[in-house]
Design a protein around this motif. Structure first.
Motif, PDB file in Angstrom:
ATOM      1  N   HIS A 216       0.977  -1.095   0.029  1.00  0.00           N
ATOM      2  CA  HIS A 216      -0.070  -0.014   0.037  1.00  0.00           C
ATOM      3  C   HIS A 216       0.820   1.359  -0.083  1.00  0.00           C
ATOM      4  O   HIS A 216       0.430   2.300  -0.276  1.00  0.00           O
ATOM      5  N   ASN A 222       3.292  -4.247  -5.668  1.00  0.00           N
ATOM      6  CA  ASN A 222       2.116  -4.796  -5.841  1.00  0.00           C
ATOM      7  C   ASN A 222       2.270  -5.728  -7.129  1.00  0.00           C
ATOM      8  O   ASN A 222       2.344  -5.158  -8.100  1.00  0.00           O
ATOM      9  N   TYR A 384       3.232   8.585   1.662  1.00  0.00           N
ATOM     10  CA  TYR A 384       2.640   7.332   1.523  1.00  0.00           C
ATOM     11  C   TYR A 384       0.729   7.787   2.102  1.00  0.00           C
ATOM     12  O   TYR A 384       0.723   7.572   3.345  1.00  0.00           O
ATOM     13  N   PRO A 385       0.115   8.222   1.332  1.00  0.00           N
ATOM     14  CA  PRO A 385      -1.239   8.549   1.779  1.00  0.00           C
ATOM     15  C   PRO A 385      -2.032   7.317   2.132  1.00  0.00           C
ATOM     16  O   PRO A 385      -3.000   7.758   2.892  1.00  0.00           O
ATOM     17  N   ASN A 386      -2.030   6.340   1.488  1.00  0.00           N
ATOM     18  CA  ASN A 386      -2.734   5.203   1.810  1.00  0.00           C
ATOM     19  C   ASN A 386      -2.378   4.443   3.188  1.00  0.00           C
ATOM     20  O   ASN A 386      -1.468   4.095   3.351  1.00  0.00           O
ATOM     21  N   PRO A 387      -3.333   4.352   4.032  1.00  0.00           N
ATOM     22  CA  PRO A 387      -3.109   3.629   5.383  1.00  0.00           C
ATOM     23  C   PRO A 387      -2.826   2.178   5.130  1.00  0.00           C
ATOM     24  O   PRO A 387      -3.380   1.552   4.135  1.00  0.00           O
ATOM     25  N   PRO A 389      -3.793  -1.603   5.700  1.00  0.00           N
ATOM     26  CA  PRO A 389      -5.066  -2.265   5.689  1.00  0.00           C
ATOM     27  C   PRO A 389      -5.564  -2.695   7.066  1.00  0.00           C
ATOM     28  O   PRO A 389      -4.360  -3.060   7.751  1.00  0.00           O
TER      29      PRO A 389
END
Length: 423
Positions: A216, A222, A384-387, A389
């Motif tokens: 993430h 990915n 990294y804007p996405n935390p 999961p």
């Protein structure tokens, strides 16, 4: 009957004879006619040669000949000269390591390179992120430009019928990626250093788990399921580990009777023989020996995985493309540092003395890994804007709790068994 004084004298003489015979064999080893000159000290000669080189390169006798008028060029030449002087000192005077082939001076030079790299990272740590990115241009002119990160999991189809050039385009692009050879040679090198197949497979699955954990944050992590499981673990990693363990078995089964270069049959054997190990140590990790040994081996795995993760995070934060030679230089340097580090750390674990000291390469490796990690944390702030999961957070908390409970129960069981033996 002999008196105590005579017996002690004879014992000292016997020990002296055994010690002198051992030292004599070492002298014979080092004073082969072809290589004797390389093992004798040449510090004064090299100091004189180095001084002459500095006089010529710095323009002491003719300052106008080296004055370019460019401050950046002058500073770069001064910094490179400073590094060269320190490496020359390390080559001659740095502490000896456990490795002696191809020559102890080579590993003293690696020690100096490790110190230079650690100091450079420390300097970089105190810069701003944008300044650090522009600073990298002094190391390579193509750096300092934002790079598009490739995502390997954007299209996970093995068969692409609408592609006119190749219906297996996704597989071909992954197979011919630059990281394929890096996987194979990397695991071959790890196998030669660690020499323990179960530990290698733990590291292999561990890194794939790290990719899953941080995908993430980095698009490069990915990956498709067939890329991660089949190509990485079952193909590249397996082949690298297999080839490395075959190399270990070859050296492990040899009889190491030293023969001087002058006594070797041909010139190829003379040259290549110097790059073979003088002896082959059997590393004994024994992670199940006890809870403390388990934690020590676990620490080794964590450092290994952190160094590998630092490669991708440094590349992302400092805008370094995968094809840039700086990536290769860093990997080669880390491989050279890791060779004596593993030997020192394994000797540290097998040492039964109550007071032990960590080797110089071990200390440097841990310090360098920490500074690299600090750079990744500092420069990665806001990138990294996405935390992470929620299920990953729950998974790692569960792993930590399970590991803690396992170690407590293991320690309690050992203590209970020890108390029953005393009864």
């Amino acid at each position: 009957m002999e008196s105590d004084g005579h017996r002690k004298t004879r014992r000292r003489n016997l020990i002296a004879q055994e010690s002198s015979s051992f030292n004599l064999s070492e002298v014979i080893d080092e004073l082969d006619p072809w290589t004797a000159w390389a093992y004798r000290p040449h510090t004064i000669k090299l100091l004189f040669i180095g001084t002459c080189f500095l006089i010529w390169a710095s323009g002491v006798l003719d300052p106008d000949s080296t004055s370019t008028g460019d401050l950046v060029t002058s500073v770069k030449r001064g910094v490179f000269a400073m590094i060269a002087v320190f490496l020359a000192y390390s080559l001659l005077q740095a502490p000896a390591t456990v490795l002696i082939r191809p020559h102890p001076a080579i590993w003293r030079l690696v020690h100096g390179l490790a110190v230079v790299y650690l100091i450079s990272l420390t300097f970089l740590l105190f810069q701003k992120r944008d300044d650090a990115r522009q600073f990298m241009r002094f190391l390579h002119p193509n750096l300092g430009v934002e790079l598009p990160e490739r995502s390997y999991g954007s299209d996970c189809r093995i068969y692409v019928p609408e592609d006119p050039s190749s219906r297996f385009r996704n597989v071909y692009e992954t197979l011919f990626d630059e990281f394929v050879l890096a996987h194979i040679f990397g695991w071959w090198g790890k196998a030669i250093m660690i020499r323990n197949q179960p530990l290698l497979w733990i590291l292999s699955f561990g890194f794939e788990l790290m990719e899953l954990t941080f995908r993430h944050m980095l698009p490069n992590f990915n990956e498709c399921w067939w890329d991660s499981i089949i190509l990485d673990i079952l193909a590249c990693n397996w082949f690298g580990i297999w080839a490395g363990m075959r190399t270990v078995q070859y050296f492990d089964g040899r009889t190491y009777e030293w023969v001087g270069i002058s006594q070797r049959p041909n010139i190829i054997s003379k040259v290549l023989g110097q790059f073979t190990p003088a002896q082959w140590d059997k590393d004994e990790w024994h992670p199940l020996l006890g809870p403390w040994r388990f934690l020590q081996v676990l620490f080794l795995c964590i450092v290994f995985l952190t160094v590998e993760l630092n490669t991708f995070f440094l590349k992302f934060c400092l805008w370094i493309p995968a094809q840039n030679p700086l990536i290769v230089y860093r990997l080669i340097l880390w491989w050279l540092i890791a060779i004596p580090t593993i030997r020192e750390y394994n000797s540290f674990l097998q040492d039964r003395t109550p007071i032990k000291k960590l080797g110089a390469f071990c200390w440097l490796s841990i310090a360098t890994c920490i500074v690299e990690l600090l750079i990744c944390i500092k420069f990665g702030n806001g990138l990294y804007p996405n935390p992470m999961p929620r299920w990953l957070v729950t998974f790692w908390i569960s792993v930590g709790v399970a590991l803690l409970v396992f170690l407590i129960l293991w320690s309690w069981q050992l203590r209970k068994a020890l108390e029953q033996k005393k009864l």
